[in-house]
Design a protein around this motif. Structure first.
Motif, PDB file in Angstrom:
ATOM      1  N   ASP A 317       0.832  -1.204   0.000  1.00 29.53           N
ATOM      2  CA  ASP A 317       0.000   0.000   0.000  1.00 29.53           C
ATOM      3  C   ASP A 317       0.870   1.259   0.000  1.00 29.53           C
ATOM      4  O   ASP A 317       0.552   2.243  -0.663  1.00 29.53           O
ATOM      5  N   ALA A 318       1.970   1.206   0.743  1.00 25.88           N
ATOM      6  CA  ALA A 318       2.894   2.351   0.774  1.00 25.88           C
ATOM      7  C   ALA A 318       3.492   2.578  -0.615  1.00 25.88           C
ATOM      8  O   ALA A 318       3.636   3.712  -1.063  1.00 25.88           O
ATOM      9  N   ASP A 319       3.829   1.495  -1.317  1.00 30.59           N
ATOM     10  CA  ASP A 319       4.348   1.607  -2.688  1.00 30.59           C
ATOM     11  C   ASP A 319       3.346   2.335  -3.572  1.00 30.59           C
ATOM     12  O   ASP A 319       3.700   3.263  -4.306  1.00 30.59           O
ATOM     13  N   ALA A 320       2.090   1.893  -3.485  1.00 27.32           N
ATOM     14  CA  ALA A 320       1.061   2.438  -4.376  1.00 27.32           C
ATOM     15  C   ALA A 320       0.763   3.900  -4.044  1.00 27.32           C
ATOM     16  O   ALA A 320       0.710   4.741  -4.936  1.00 27.32           O
ATOM     17  N   ILE A 321       0.597   4.195  -2.765  1.00 29.25           N
ATOM     18  CA  ILE A 321       0.157   5.541  -2.393  1.00 29.25           C
ATOM     19  C   ILE A 321       1.281   6.564  -2.559  1.00 29.25           C
ATOM     20  O   ILE A 321       1.048   7.693  -2.964  1.00 29.25           O
ATOM     21  N   SER A 322       2.522   6.148  -2.302  1.00 35.76           N
ATOM     22  CA  SER A 322       3.610   7.137  -2.349  1.00 35.76           C
ATOM     23  C   SER A 322       3.882   7.635  -3.772  1.00 35.76           C
ATOM     24  O   SER A 322       4.447   8.702  -3.941  1.00 35.76           O
ATOM     25  N   VAL A 323       3.489   6.883  -4.800  1.00 41.06           N
ATOM     26  CA  VAL A 323       3.671   7.387  -6.172  1.00 41.06           C
ATOM     27  C   VAL A 323       2.373   7.924  -6.761  1.00 41.06           C
ATOM     28  O   VAL A 323       2.312   8.236  -7.945  1.00 41.06           O
ATOM     29  N   ASP A 324       1.337   8.019  -5.932  1.00 43.76           N
ATOM     30  CA  ASP A 324       0.083   8.620  -6.380  1.00 43.76           C
ATOM     31  C   ASP A 324      -0.111   9.901  -5.564  1.00 43.76           C
ATOM     32  O   ASP A 324      -0.600   9.871  -4.438  1.00 43.76           O
ATOM     33  N   VAL A 325       0.315  11.006  -6.129  1.00 44.74           N
ATOM     34  CA  VAL A 325       0.390  12.241  -5.354  1.00 44.74           C
ATOM     35  C   VAL A 325      -0.978  12.717  -4.851  1.00 44.74           C
ATOM     36  O   VAL A 325      -1.103  13.074  -3.679  1.00 44.74           O
ATOM     37  N   PRO A 326      -2.037  12.716  -5.685  1.00 47.20           N
ATOM     38  CA  PRO A 326      -3.334  13.123  -5.131  1.00 47.20           C
ATOM     39  C   PRO A 326      -3.738  12.245  -3.941  1.00 47.20           C
ATOM     40  O   PRO A 326      -4.231  12.755  -2.931  1.00 47.20           O
ATOM     41  N   GLN A 327      -3.492  10.944  -4.053  1.00 47.84           N
ATOM     42  CA  GLN A 327      -3.863  10.040  -2.970  1.00 47.84           C
ATOM     43  C   GLN A 327      -3.029  10.288  -1.706  1.00 47.84           C
ATOM     44  O   GLN A 327      -3.560  10.324  -0.598  1.00 47.84           O
ATOM     45  N   SER A 328      -1.722  10.487  -1.875  1.00 44.15           N
ATOM     46  CA  SER A 328      -0.898  10.677  -0.680  1.00 44.15           C
ATOM     47  C   SER A 328      -1.178  12.028  -0.029  1.00 44.15           C
ATOM     48  O   SER A 328      -1.173  12.153   1.192  1.00 44.15           O
ATOM     49  N   ARG A 329      -1.475  13.040  -0.849  1.00 43.37           N
ATOM     50  CA  ARG A 329      -1.835  14.344  -0.267  1.00 43.37           C
ATOM     51  C   ARG A 329      -3.109  14.209   0.554  1.00 43.37           C
ATOM     52  O   ARG A 329      -3.242  14.775   1.638  1.00 43.37           O
ATOM     53  N   PHE A 330      -4.047  13.449   0.009  1.00 43.91           N
ATOM     54  CA  PHE A 330      -5.329  13.247   0.680  1.00 43.91           C
ATOM     55  C   PHE A 330      -5.133  12.510   1.997  1.00 43.91           C
ATOM     56  O   PHE A 330      -5.656  12.907   3.038  1.00 43.91           O
ATOM     57  N   LEU A 331      -4.327  11.450   1.928  1.00 47.91           N
ATOM     58  CA  LEU A 331      -4.061  10.656   3.126  1.00 47.91           C
ATOM     59  C   LEU A 331      -3.397  11.523   4.200  1.00 47.91           C
ATOM     60  O   LEU A 331      -3.783  11.499   5.375  1.00 47.91           O
ATOM     61  N   ASP A 332      -2.405  12.302   3.789  1.00 51.43           N
ATOM     62  CA  ASP A 332      -1.696  13.152   4.752  1.00 51.43           C
ATOM     63  C   ASP A 332      -2.637  14.190   5.369  1.00 51.43           C
ATOM     64  O   ASP A 332      -2.573  14.471   6.567  1.00 51.43           O
ATOM     65  N   ALA A 333      -3.516  14.744   4.545  1.00 48.53           N
ATOM     66  CA  ALA A 333      -4.449  15.751   5.059  1.00 48.53           C
ATOM     67  C   ALA A 333      -5.419  15.107   6.051  1.00 48.53           C
ATOM     68  O   ALA A 333      -5.746  15.689   7.082  1.00 48.53           O
ATOM     69  N   ALA A 334      -5.887  13.884   5.746  1.00 48.05           N
ATOM     70  CA  ALA A 334      -6.803  13.187   6.657  1.00 48.05           C
ATOM     71  C   ALA A 334      -6.097  12.895   7.980  1.00 48.05           C
ATOM     72  O   ALA A 334      -6.681  13.049   9.055  1.00 48.05           O
ATOM     73  N   LEU A 335      -4.828  12.522   7.897  1.00 48.10           N
ATOM     74  CA  LEU A 335      -4.056  12.243   9.119  1.00 48.10           C
ATOM     75  C   LEU A 335      -3.861  13.500   9.953  1.00 48.10           C
ATOM     76  O   LEU A 335      -3.826  13.449  11.183  1.00 48.10           O
ATOM     77  N   ARG A 336      -3.732  14.643   9.268  1.00 49.89           N
ATOM     78  CA  ARG A 336      -3.582  15.893  10.021  1.00 49.89           C
ATOM     79  C   ARG A 336      -4.872  16.213  10.776  1.00 49.89           C
ATOM     80  O   ARG A 336      -4.843  16.755  11.870  1.00 49.89           O
ATOM     81  N   HIS A 337      -6.025  15.839  10.188  1.00 55.03           N
ATOM     82  CA  HIS A 337      -7.291  16.088  10.865  1.00 55.03           C
ATOM     83  C   HIS A 337      -7.443  15.246  12.116  1.00 55.03           C
ATOM     84  O   HIS A 337      -8.057  15.658  13.086  1.00 55.03           O
TER      85      HIS A 337
END
Ligand code: ADP
Ligand code: MG
Length: 479
Positions: A317-337
């Motif tokens: 999952d880390a492989d997939a998300i780290s090269v999908d910038v919209p997805q990783s930005r989204f994940l990081d923003a959700a984690l900040r919440h």
């Protein structure tokens, strides 16, 4: 070249040339705006873009910063002098009759990236201006020219011939797109022409010199890169097997027909009469300049991947998300919440339910109405036991359309039943219906309690929190 015994002893050799539009507000050598996508043709031009006599270029400093940053991210050497050259050619899409490019002093050199644990060398990356766009309407006795794109800042990067399969080429491009997007160097969206690729491909028998390559130009999706490479490798293999030879052609890709076609035989460098641009001074990229740019560099995909794995995300999952910038930005923003949420729980939702909903509607995460805050809130409600996983899945379609899950839960009075009286009644009923299981548990077989758990959950219609049910059940069984 001798005829190989079977196609299997032929190995593909691939080198890529990738063009990226840089994310600047104005063009590379003039003040015309770059924001022309979807706009009227020929409305984003100025005298320089039109190649009018007497106009002089001014180099966009932002484009240089972005090129330095991209070069650093690719592990390149970016220090020292760099310079622009005129690459002369006559074609209607280039009114100046030359392209301003970089020749023997590109801004970045000798880098490398890792793809699937293999090192792929980056020969160089240089700055240049894009040409306009010619359109050839079907059956019309004329062509149309749109110069909005002329003068767009481009970075062209060239790899060493070190890629070995169409699949690896695609992974390389996915990584490059992620690097460019993470850095904000380029939107790198192939559909909008911000990322274009030429592929060079040959086949040879390992241990022998490389074969003659062909170049397939202007591929505008990762999928066509992969298909064009597969087609060319098969074609070249067939030709060599039949005792033929490969000519060094420049080819195009017919996406509908699924085949390559010859556009022209390769022109030599001499044809372009490169000479240093007299209207732009050479540029000295000082160590201070480089450090200033390096200090602004955002997190790169590799670093991101490590951070996710360290936080407990599965490697795949880390492989997939780290090269999908919209997805990783989204994940990081959700984690900040909600920093208490486990990254895997969020990723599960993003990669399955959310991705599935979007795919069914051919929507992108960025264009959807789902916000990181709402996803964090939905997952948080499940994790805190406020609603069941099933309820959350039922709410998802509305949350995808922009609804706030906490508000929905409140409005509808949804919440898992924590009223223990109701749960106790269901537990008693389940125990009465299955005395054998009760016997077994009391005899020490704790697993037998599962036979009681399911019926209770069912009796509660999925409205009871599993943790509460477990507690009540254990209490009733005297565990
Ligand atoms: P050219 O003279 O055609 O510009 P270069 O040597 O500059 O050729 O390489 C252009 C691109 O072609 C690079 O990406 C390089 O990796 C790739 N390339 C070079 N030789 C081969 C080969 N034999 N097979 C496949 N790709 C190659
Ligand atoms: Mg070359």
């Amino acid at each position: 070249m001798s005829v190989p015994a079977s196609p299997t002893d032929l190995q593909a050799v691939i080198g890529l040339e990738v063009h990226l539009h840089l994310n600047t507000r104005t063009k590379i050598f003039s003040a015309a705006s770059t924001d022309y996508f979807g706009q009227e043709p020929n409305t984003f031009t100025d005298p320089l873009t039109l190649g009018l006599p007497g106009t002089l270029p001014t180099l966009n400093a932002r484009a240089v910063d972005l090129a330095i940053m991209f070069g650093l991210a690719l592990g390149c050497d970016v220090s020292g002098f760099t310079q622009f050259h005129r690459k002369n050619y006559f074609y209607p899409d280039a009114p100046k009759n030359f392209q301003l490019s970089q020749y023997d002093r590109p801004i970045a050199r000798n880098g490398a990236v890792m793809v699937d644990g293999e090192r792929i060398g980056i020969t160089r990356a240089h700055l240049e201006d894009d040409a306009g766009k010619l359109m050839h309407p079907l059956y019309a006795p004329y062509s149309l020219l749109d110069l909005n794109r002329a003068g767009m800042p481009l970075i062209e990067m060239v790899t060493e011939p070190e890629l070995r399969s169409p699949e690896q080429a695609r992974k390389f491009l996915t990584l490059i797109r992620a690097v460019a997007q993470s850095l904000g160097v380029s939107e790198a969206n192939p559909e909008e022409g911000q990322m274009r690729c030429d592929v060079n491909v040959s086949v040879h028998r390992p241990g022998t010199p490389f074969g003659t390559k062909v170049e397939v130009k202007n591929l505008n999706s990762f999928r066509s890169v992969q298909r064009a490479l597969e087609y060319e490798i098969a074609r070249q293999t067939r030709v060599l097997q039949a005792g033929g030879t490969i000519t060094q052609d420049t080819m195009g890709w017919d996406d509908g027909g699924g085949r390559t076609f010859v556009m022209r035989t390769k022109e030599g460098e001499a044809d372009y009469r490169y000479f240093p641009e007299p209207d732009l001074p050479p540029l000295d990229i000082t160590p201070e300049w480089i450090e200033r740019v390096r200090a602004q560099m955002p997190e790169l995909p590799d670093r991101k991947r490590e951070r996710y794995v360290a936080a407990g995300l599965r490697e795949a999952d880390a492989d997939a998300i780290s090269v999908d910038v919209p997805q990783s930005r989204f994940l990081d923003a959700a984690l900040r919440h909600d920093p208490k949420l486990h990254v895997q729980k969020l990723a599960n939702w993003l990669l399955t339910d959310v991705a599935g909903w979007l795919a069914a509607r051919e929507q992108s995460l960025t264009a959807s109405h789902l916000t990181p805050e709402h996803l964090a809130s939905l997952v948080g409600l499940v994790e805190a036991g406020g609603i069941s996983g099933k309820m959350a899945k039922d709410l998802l379609p509305e949350v995808m359309e922009g609804a706030d899950p906490a508000a929905l839960v409140q409005e509808r009075g949804l919440s898992v039943v924590t009223d223990t009286a109701a749960i106790e009644a269901a537990v008693d009923a389940a125990m009465a219906a299955n005395p054998a299981a009760v016997e077994q548990v009391r005899a020490g077989n704790l697993k037998a309690a599962n036979a009681l758990f399911g019926p209770v959950m069912k009796a509660m219609n999925g409205q009871a929190g599993p943790d509460v049910v477990r507690q009540v059940l254990n209490a009733r069984l005297g565990l």
